[in-house]
Design an enzyme around this catalytic site. Structure first.
Site, PDB file in Angstrom:
ATOM      1  N   SER A 157       0.946  -1.404   0.165  1.00 13.56           N
ATOM      2  CA  SER A 157      -0.224   0.224  -0.278  1.00 13.56           C
ATOM      3  C   SER A 157       1.329   1.569   0.292  1.00 13.56           C
ATOM      4  CB  SER A 157      -0.775   0.204   1.730  1.00 13.56           C
ATOM      5  OG  SER A 157      -1.235   0.913   1.275  1.00 13.56           O
ATOM      6  N   SER A 205      -0.499   3.661   0.288  1.00 17.56           N
ATOM      7  CA  SER A 205      -1.327   4.835   1.679  1.00 17.56           C
ATOM      8  C   SER A 205      -0.805   5.498   2.835  1.00 17.56           C
ATOM      9  CB  SER A 205      -2.264   4.300   1.867  1.00 17.56           C
ATOM     10  OG  SER A 205      -3.275   3.931   1.182  1.00 17.56           O
ATOM     11  N   THR A 235      -8.281  -1.540   2.679  1.00 15.07           N
ATOM     12  CA  THR A 235      -8.023  -2.731   1.348  1.00 15.07           C
ATOM     13  C   THR A 235      -7.953  -4.321   0.970  1.00 15.07           C
ATOM     14  OG1 THR A 235      -5.881  -2.185  -1.085  1.00 15.07           O
ATOM     15  CG2 THR A 235      -5.318  -2.794   1.777  1.00 15.07           C
ATOM     16  N   LYS A 274     -13.012  -5.048   2.106  1.00 14.22           N
ATOM     17  CA  LYS A 274     -13.853  -3.547   1.950  1.00 14.22           C
ATOM     18  C   LYS A 274     -15.191  -4.005   1.509  1.00 14.22           C
ATOM     19  CE  LYS A 274     -10.642  -0.918  -1.711  1.00 14.22           C
ATOM     20  NZ  LYS A 274     -10.696  -0.391  -2.786  1.00 14.22           N
ATOM     21  N   ALA A 300     -15.885  -4.371 -15.517  1.00 13.76           N
ATOM     22  CA  ALA A 300     -17.011  -4.194 -15.015  1.00 13.76           C
ATOM     23  C   ALA A 300     -16.302  -5.040 -12.830  1.00 13.76           C
ATOM     24  CB  ALA A 300     -18.248  -5.137 -14.828  1.00 13.76           C
ATOM     25  N   GLY A 329     -14.656  -4.314  -8.938  1.00 10.22           N
ATOM     26  CA  GLY A 329     -15.184  -3.462  -8.382  1.00 10.22           C
ATOM     27  C   GLY A 329     -14.599  -1.220  -8.642  1.00 10.22           C
ATOM     28  N   ILE A 367      -7.331   4.143 -15.521  1.00 11.64           N
ATOM     29  CA  ILE A 367      -7.581   4.389 -13.695  1.00 11.64           C
ATOM     30  C   ILE A 367      -6.188   3.208 -13.349  1.00 11.64           C
ATOM     31  CG2 ILE A 367      -9.998   5.197 -14.004  1.00 11.64           C
ATOM     32  CD1 ILE A 367     -10.040   2.064 -12.304  1.00 11.64           C
TER      33      ILE A 367
HETATM   34  N1  LIG Z   1      -6.129   4.722  -9.736  1.00  8.00           N
HETATM   35  C1  LIG Z   1      -6.823   3.768  -8.947  1.00  8.00           C
HETATM   36  O1  LIG Z   1      -6.736   4.973  -7.428  1.00  8.00           O
HETATM   37  C2  LIG Z   1      -7.462   3.130  -8.622  1.00  8.00           C
HETATM   38  C3  LIG Z   1      -8.236   2.790  -7.916  1.00  8.00           C
HETATM   39  C4  LIG Z   1      -8.752   1.379  -8.000  1.00  8.00           C
HETATM   40  C5  LIG Z   1      -8.031   0.421  -8.675  1.00  8.00           C
HETATM   41  N2  LIG Z   1      -7.471   0.473  -9.230  1.00  8.00           N
HETATM   42  C6  LIG Z   1      -7.006  -0.313 -10.832  1.00  8.00           C
HETATM   43  O2  LIG Z   1      -8.047  -0.319 -11.454  1.00  8.00           O
HETATM   44  C7  LIG Z   1      -7.746  -1.668 -11.862  1.00  8.00           C
HETATM   45  C8  LIG Z   1      -9.146  -2.932 -11.771  1.00  8.00           C
HETATM   46  O3  LIG Z   1      -9.635  -2.992 -10.427  1.00  8.00           O
HETATM   47  P1  LIG Z   1     -10.891  -3.431  -9.629  1.00  8.00           P
HETATM   48  O4  LIG Z   1     -10.446  -3.826  -7.593  1.00  8.00           O
HETATM   49  O5  LIG Z   1     -12.030  -3.670 -10.438  1.00  8.00           O
HETATM   50  O6  LIG Z   1     -10.025  -5.150 -10.223  1.00  8.00           O
HETATM   51  P2  LIG Z   1     -10.979  -6.246 -10.097  1.00  8.00           P
HETATM   52  O7  LIG Z   1     -12.591  -5.508  -9.159  1.00  8.00           O
HETATM   53  O8  LIG Z   1     -10.641  -7.709 -10.201  1.00  8.00           O
HETATM   54  O9  LIG Z   1     -12.102  -6.313 -12.003  1.00  8.00           O
HETATM   55  C9  LIG Z   1     -10.875  -6.500 -12.375  1.00  8.00           C
HETATM   56  C10 LIG Z   1     -11.789  -6.004 -14.056  1.00  8.00           C
HETATM   57  O10 LIG Z   1     -10.877  -6.813 -15.483  1.00  8.00           O
HETATM   58  C11 LIG Z   1     -11.016  -7.030 -15.963  1.00  8.00           C
HETATM   59  N3  LIG Z   1      -9.703  -7.757 -16.649  1.00  8.00           N
HETATM   60  C12 LIG Z   1      -8.594  -8.889 -15.887  1.00  8.00           C
HETATM   61  N4  LIG Z   1      -8.478  -9.635 -16.654  1.00  8.00           N
HETATM   62  C13 LIG Z   1      -8.576  -9.384 -17.984  1.00  8.00           C
HETATM   63  C14 LIG Z   1      -8.146 -10.453 -19.145  1.00  8.00           C
HETATM   64  N5  LIG Z   1      -7.391 -10.447 -19.641  1.00  8.00           N
HETATM   65  N6  LIG Z   1      -9.129  -9.554 -20.429  1.00  8.00           N
HETATM   66  C15 LIG Z   1      -9.722  -8.810 -20.712  1.00  8.00           C
HETATM   67  N7  LIG Z   1     -10.604  -8.039 -19.531  1.00  8.00           N
HETATM   68  C16 LIG Z   1     -10.359  -8.405 -17.989  1.00  8.00           C
HETATM   69  C17 LIG Z   1     -11.956  -7.917 -15.615  1.00  8.00           C
HETATM   70  O11 LIG Z   1     -12.416  -8.420 -16.281  1.00  8.00           O
HETATM   71  P3  LIG Z   1     -13.754  -9.894 -16.005  1.00  8.00           P
HETATM   72  O12 LIG Z   1     -14.455  -9.604 -14.915  1.00  8.00           O
HETATM   73  O13 LIG Z   1     -14.271 -10.367 -17.332  1.00  8.00           O
HETATM   74  O14 LIG Z   1     -12.714 -11.008 -15.328  1.00  8.00           O
HETATM   75  C18 LIG Z   1     -12.501  -7.065 -14.673  1.00  8.00           C
HETATM   76  O15 LIG Z   1     -13.657  -6.514 -14.846  1.00  8.00           O
HETATM   77  C19 LIG Z   1      -6.438  -2.677 -11.402  1.00  8.00           C
HETATM   78  O16 LIG Z   1      -5.328  -1.956 -12.400  1.00  8.00           O
HETATM   79  C20 LIG Z   1      -6.354  -1.674 -10.016  1.00  8.00           C
HETATM   80  O17 LIG Z   1      -4.942  -1.007  -9.331  1.00  8.00           O
HETATM   81  C21 LIG Z   1      -6.628   1.575  -9.669  1.00  8.00           C
END
Ligand SMILES: NC(=O)c1ccc[n+]([C@@H]2O[C@H](COP(=O)([O-])OP(=O)(O)OC[C@H]3O[C@@H](n4cnc5c(N)ncnc54)[C@H](OP(=O)(O)O)[C@@H]3O)[C@@H](O)[C@H]2O)c1
Length: 288
Positions: A18, A20, A65, A69, A132, A134, A232
């Site tokens: 983290s 944070s 985290t 959550k 789609a 978190g 993001i």
């Molecule tokens: N900038 C920020 O403050 C911030 C905050 C939160 C998250 N993030 C980033 O956002 C990203 C997602 O986080 P999350 O918490 O939403 O993760 P999550 O809940 O695990 O969701 C992952 C997403 O990525 C898709 N995905 C993963 N592998 C894939 C592939 N090979 N082909 C197509 N789609 C794929 C998943 O699709 P499926 O549903 O088909 O598996 C799902 O939509 C991470 O990289 C995280 O570091 C950034």
């Protein structure tokens, strides 16, 4: 009881990764606060006991985290509308031994774009959201709340995009916003639907493009020249999606600001000052 030395932290399992602590310690020093912000490893089976320990030790609150959550919500006396709609609490404020759950990712997402592009208006826009998971829930809630007129969601696993669209259907209707789902294979195909060609804002919320993950294949030529592209993912800062968009002359927003801005309301609640996000902090976090 809380003393004048303010204690806060982040709980997770694992939690070492983290950023944070670095972020909040930067603001504690900047604002000359008496306090500390720690990373606290909390295994799932110890969540309740360790949270009680934080209450007993006078913590002002903590960030949450993975994997807590959702489970932390069961321990909260109050959960705000945003956290309830997003389905995740990332910030807890402790008052009189009670936990108040908040979600600041929505604020972080919107504030990041507003800070990078003060002239960008969310009202009436068409947004295309890739993913789609978190983070997508926070982004979609934010877009509805900020006045988007049309949000198209596309995800590899279509059922998850359908679920999000269904869970936000009432909220979207109240805000006069139309939600629709596009097949993942059609995400950048102008022929398959009007979504890419009419997009004002494209947001990647998938983990694709992140260091160590597969790259995201997206043809930015499917977007109109007025579109903005936001990723993001912030490691790397300039993902292939953003580099392609920039090369085409589109406006872009990187993901690091979402992480930085989402921390501001928590710091304000615990330490009593709304901190600023600046280049120095951004560089510090990116180098860590
Ligand atoms: N900038 C920020 O403050 C911030 C905050 C939160 C998250 N993030 C980033 O956002 C990203 C997602 O986080 P999350 O918490 O939403 O993760 P999550 O809940 O695990 O969701 C992952 C997403 O990525 C898709 N995905 C993963 N592998 C894939 C592939 N090979 N082909 C197509 N789609 C794929 C998943 O699709 P499926 O549903 O088909 O598996 C799902 O939509 C991470 O990289 C995280 O570091 C950034």
């Amino acid at each position: 009881m809380q003393d004048s030395f303010i204690k806060a932290g982040v709980i997770g399992y694992p939690v070492k990764h983290s950023k944070s602590p670095l972020l909040h310690e930067h603001w504690i020093t900047r604002h000359q606060k008496q306090g500390a912000y720690n990373a606290i490893e909390v295994p799932p089976e110890k969540l309740e006991n360790m949270v009680q320990d934080l209450i007993d030790r006078g913590y002002a609150g903590f960030n949450i985290t993975l994997p807590h959550k959702q489970t932390i919500m069961h321990l909260c006396t109050d959960i705000d509308d945003t956290a309830r709609a997003v389905g995740a609490v990332n910030t807890v404020i402790i008052e009189d031994g009670r936990l108040y759950g908040r979600n600041t990712d929505v604020f972080g997402f919107l504030e990041n774009i507003r800070a990078a592009h003060p002239d960008f208006a969310f009202t009436g826009i068409h947004a295309l959201v890739l993913g789609a998971g978190g983070a997508a829930r926070a982004v979609i809630y934010g877009l509805i709340d900020a006045g988007a007129k049309q949000i198209t969601i596309t995800n590899r696993t279509r059922a998850k995009a359908d679920d999000i669209a269904a869970s936000f259907a009432d909220l979207a209707a109240q805000h006069d916003c139309r939600l629709s789902v596009l097949d993942w294979d059609d995400r950048d195909s102008g022929d398959a639907g009007a979504a890419p060609a009419e997009t004002d804002l494209l947001v990647n919320t998938t983990s694709l493009g992140m260091t160590g993950k597969p790259s995201l294949s997206y043809d930015v030529n499917a977007l109109p020249s007025s579109a903005m592209v936001c990723d993001i993912v912030y490691a790397p800062l300039y993902t292939d999606l953003l580099s392609d968009a920039r090369a085409r002359g589109l406006r872009i927003t990187t993901g690091i600001g979402m992480l930085l801005h989402q921390a501001k309301p928590a710091f304000a609640a615990w330490f009593g000052v709304m901190p600023d996000v600046d280049d120095l902090l951004e560089q510090k976090i990116l180098k860590a």
